[in-house]
Design a protein around this motif. Structure first.
Motif, short mmCIF file in Angstrom:
data_model
loop_
_atom_site.label_atom_id
_atom_site.label_comp_id
_atom_site.label_asym_id
_atom_site.label_seq_id
_atom_site.Cartn_x
_atom_site.Cartn_y
_atom_site.Cartn_z
N LYS A 41 30.27 47.18 61.22
CA LYS A 41 31.14 48.25 60.99
C LYS A 41 32.69 47.40 61.13
CE LYS A 41 28.79 51.44 63.80
NZ LYS A 41 28.39 52.52 62.11
N LEU A 42 32.75 46.15 60.08
CA LEU A 42 34.05 45.61 60.01
C LEU A 42 34.14 45.73 58.37
CD1 LEU A 42 33.86 42.34 61.72
CD2 LEU A 42 35.43 44.10 62.38
N VAL A 43 33.93 46.83 57.13
CA VAL A 43 34.33 47.23 56.45
C VAL A 43 33.89 48.37 56.20
CG1 VAL A 43 31.94 45.92 55.19
CG2 VAL A 43 33.47 46.28 53.89
N PRO A 44 34.38 49.27 55.67
CA PRO A 44 34.07 50.45 54.88
C PRO A 44 33.31 50.23 53.97
CG PRO A 44 36.36 49.61 54.09
CD PRO A 44 36.27 49.35 54.67
N GLU A 45 32.70 51.28 53.90
CA GLU A 45 30.96 51.96 52.58
C GLU A 45 31.56 52.04 51.73
OE1 GLU A 45 27.74 52.24 52.28
OE2 GLU A 45 28.43 51.85 54.18
N ASP A 46 32.85 52.36 51.60
CA ASP A 46 32.81 52.48 49.85
C ASP A 46 33.54 51.06 49.55
OD1 ASP A 46 35.60 52.83 51.08
OD2 ASP A 46 36.41 53.30 50.13
N LEU A 47 34.40 50.31 50.53
CA LEU A 47 34.51 49.21 49.82
C LEU A 47 32.95 48.32 49.95
CD1 LEU A 47 37.00 47.19 48.59
CD2 LEU A 47 37.60 46.98 51.30
N TYR A 48 32.69 47.95 50.72
CA TYR A 48 31.14 47.54 51.01
C TYR A 48 30.30 47.96 49.49
CZ TYR A 48 25.85 46.62 51.40
OH TYR A 48 24.56 46.18 51.70
N GLN A 49 30.44 48.55 49.25
CA GLN A 49 29.56 49.82 47.69
C GLN A 49 29.91 49.52 46.18
OE1 GLN A 49 26.73 50.94 47.75
NE2 GLN A 49 26.30 51.35 49.88
N LYS A 50 31.45 49.26 46.46
CA LYS A 50 32.04 48.47 45.33
C LYS A 50 32.01 47.45 45.02
CE LYS A 50 36.67 47.69 44.16
NZ LYS A 50 37.82 47.69 44.54
N VAL A 51 31.86 46.28 47.00
CA VAL A 51 31.24 44.88 45.94
C VAL A 51 30.74 44.41 45.66
CG1 VAL A 51 32.19 42.15 46.70
CG2 VAL A 51 34.25 44.59 47.65
N LYS A 52 29.25 45.79 46.49
CA LYS A 52 28.06 45.37 46.11
C LYS A 52 27.46 45.22 44.82
CE LYS A 52 23.45 46.50 48.16
NZ LYS A 52 22.77 47.87 48.69
N LYS A 53 28.35 46.56 44.08
CA LYS A 53 28.14 46.38 42.93
C LYS A 53 28.35 45.24 41.78
CE LYS A 53 26.93 51.21 43.64
NZ LYS A 53 27.64 52.46 43.54
N MET A 54 29.40 44.69 41.96
CA MET A 54 29.88 43.60 41.53
C MET A 54 29.04 42.44 40.94
SD MET A 54 33.50 43.12 43.43
CE MET A 54 34.78 44.93 42.94
N LYS A 55 29.12 42.92 39.28
CA LYS A 55 27.69 41.05 38.80
C LYS A 55 28.39 40.04 39.04
CE LYS A 55 24.50 44.61 38.66
NZ LYS A 55 23.36 44.61 39.71
N ASN A 56 29.80 40.32 38.03
CA ASN A 56 30.12 39.17 37.87
C ASN A 56 30.47 38.25 38.82
OD1 ASN A 56 33.54 37.43 36.98
ND2 ASN A 56 32.12 37.35 35.46
N LYS A 57 30.68 36.64 39.16
CA LYS A 57 31.14 35.52 40.46
C LYS A 57 32.21 35.51 40.76
CE LYS A 57 31.48 30.56 41.07
NZ LYS A 57 31.15 29.49 40.97
N GLU A 58 33.33 36.04 39.02
CA GLU A 58 34.30 35.87 39.72
C GLU A 58 35.17 37.38 40.31
OE1 GLU A 58 36.60 34.84 36.48
OE2 GLU A 58 36.47 32.47 36.16
N ARG A 59 33.91 37.84 40.01
CA ARG A 59 35.04 39.37 40.16
C ARG A 59 34.23 39.72 41.84
NH1 ARG A 59 37.65 43.06 40.19
NH2 ARG A 59 36.09 44.83 40.10
N LYS A 60 32.88 39.37 41.75
CA LYS A 60 32.16 39.84 43.57
C LYS A 60 33.65 38.36 44.52
CE LYS A 60 27.85 39.24 42.26
NZ LYS A 60 26.44 38.20 42.18
N GLN A 61 33.73 37.30 44.05
CA GLN A 61 35.23 36.68 44.89
C GLN A 61 36.38 36.99 45.18
OE1 GLN A 61 34.31 32.59 42.77
NE2 GLN A 61 32.95 32.20 43.86
#
Length: 262
Positions: A41-61
């Motif tokens: 529980k160290l990351v909010p669910e909406d932020l978790y889902q947002k980053v999880k869906k990212m495809k580009n390597k730079e966007r992930k970082q």
């Protein structure tokens, strides 16, 4: 005992603040890392889902950096839990470069004081101890004078003048450079620059218990926008750029460009 117990929340938050960019560069495939933070529980669910869906390597970082920034600002009270999660074995196996970060945290500037010998303590601590001893000596002298143990009614003469303590002279720049430790400032932040570490391109400035590269110290002082630490960091009124120009910070056979790190 957990080594984390020897560090304060403030130290751990400051370490996270300085290493967010470095950590995000290590997390190329963030799913395991994200799941670990989510489990605790160290990351909010909406932020978790947002980053999880990212495809580009730079966007992930960039997304990982955003999460680390959120942890620093919103979950500071849980910073020990955060670092405990990051340094669990399965995370270090997935992201082996984080092991170096763990070593720097526990065996570097935040080295557990209980394992330090007196000679290994940072200069800043040694100076504090020296001042405390002088204060104790002055208190003892005052008590003895009041009790009549050291009352002298002699007229001032050469002998009495010679026994008076002369004010300690401040070390010259050449003496400081010979010792290898130079007091520096950047904005309102003070630190000590270690010449040998600078020459090797390592984190070489100790400030408020944290080791910084010159560039990191510039950012820590709030002057990161200038992106020119040689002009931002000074010894008294002299910039490091000037000291490097006159070849005072480096021996001629050392490669100056190595200090550009950070």
């Amino acid at each position: 005992m957990n080594p984390m117990d020897f560090l304060t929340d403030e130290q751990l938050i400051r370490f996270l603040q300085c290493k967010k960019t470095e950590i995000s560069s290590y997390i190329e495939e963030p799913l395991t890392f994200l799941n670990q933070l989510r489990d605790y529980k160290l990351v909010p669910e909406d932020l978790y889902q947002k980053v999880k869906k990212m495809k580009n390597k730079e966007r992930k970082q960039e997304g990982v950096y955003e999460i680390l920034d959120w942890v620093e600002k919103k979950q500071g009270r849980h910073v020990k839990l955060f670092w405990s999660c990051v340094f669990q074995d399965h995370i270090l196996q997935k992201y082996p470069r984080l092991s170096g970060l763990k070593k720097r945290l526990f065996d570097g500037p935040f080295r557990i004081s209980a394992r330090l010998s007196k000679a290994e303590k940072p200069t800043i601590n040694t100076e504090v101890e020296r001042k405390e001893k002088k204060q104790e000596q002055r208190k003892g002298e005052t008590k003895r004078k009041k009790s009549g143990e050291e009352i002298h009614e002699e007229e001032p003469g050469p002998s009495s003048v010679s026994t008076q303590k002369k004010p300690a002279k401040k070390p010259t720049l050449s003496q400081l450079l010979e010792k290898g430790e130079l007091p520096v400032t950047c904005g309102d932040k003070k630190g000590t620059l270690y010449r040998d570490k600078l020459a090797r391109g390592k984190e070489c400035i100790l400030s408020e218990g944290v080791w910084f590269t010159p560039g990191e110290f510039e950012k820590f002082s709030g002057r990161g926008n200038s992106k020119n630490w040689k002009l931002s960091i000074r010894y008294k009124k002299t910039t490091l750029h000037k000291l490097i120009q006159v070849n005072l910070l480096f021996d001629s056979h050392l490669t100056v460009l190595r200090c550009q790190l950070g």
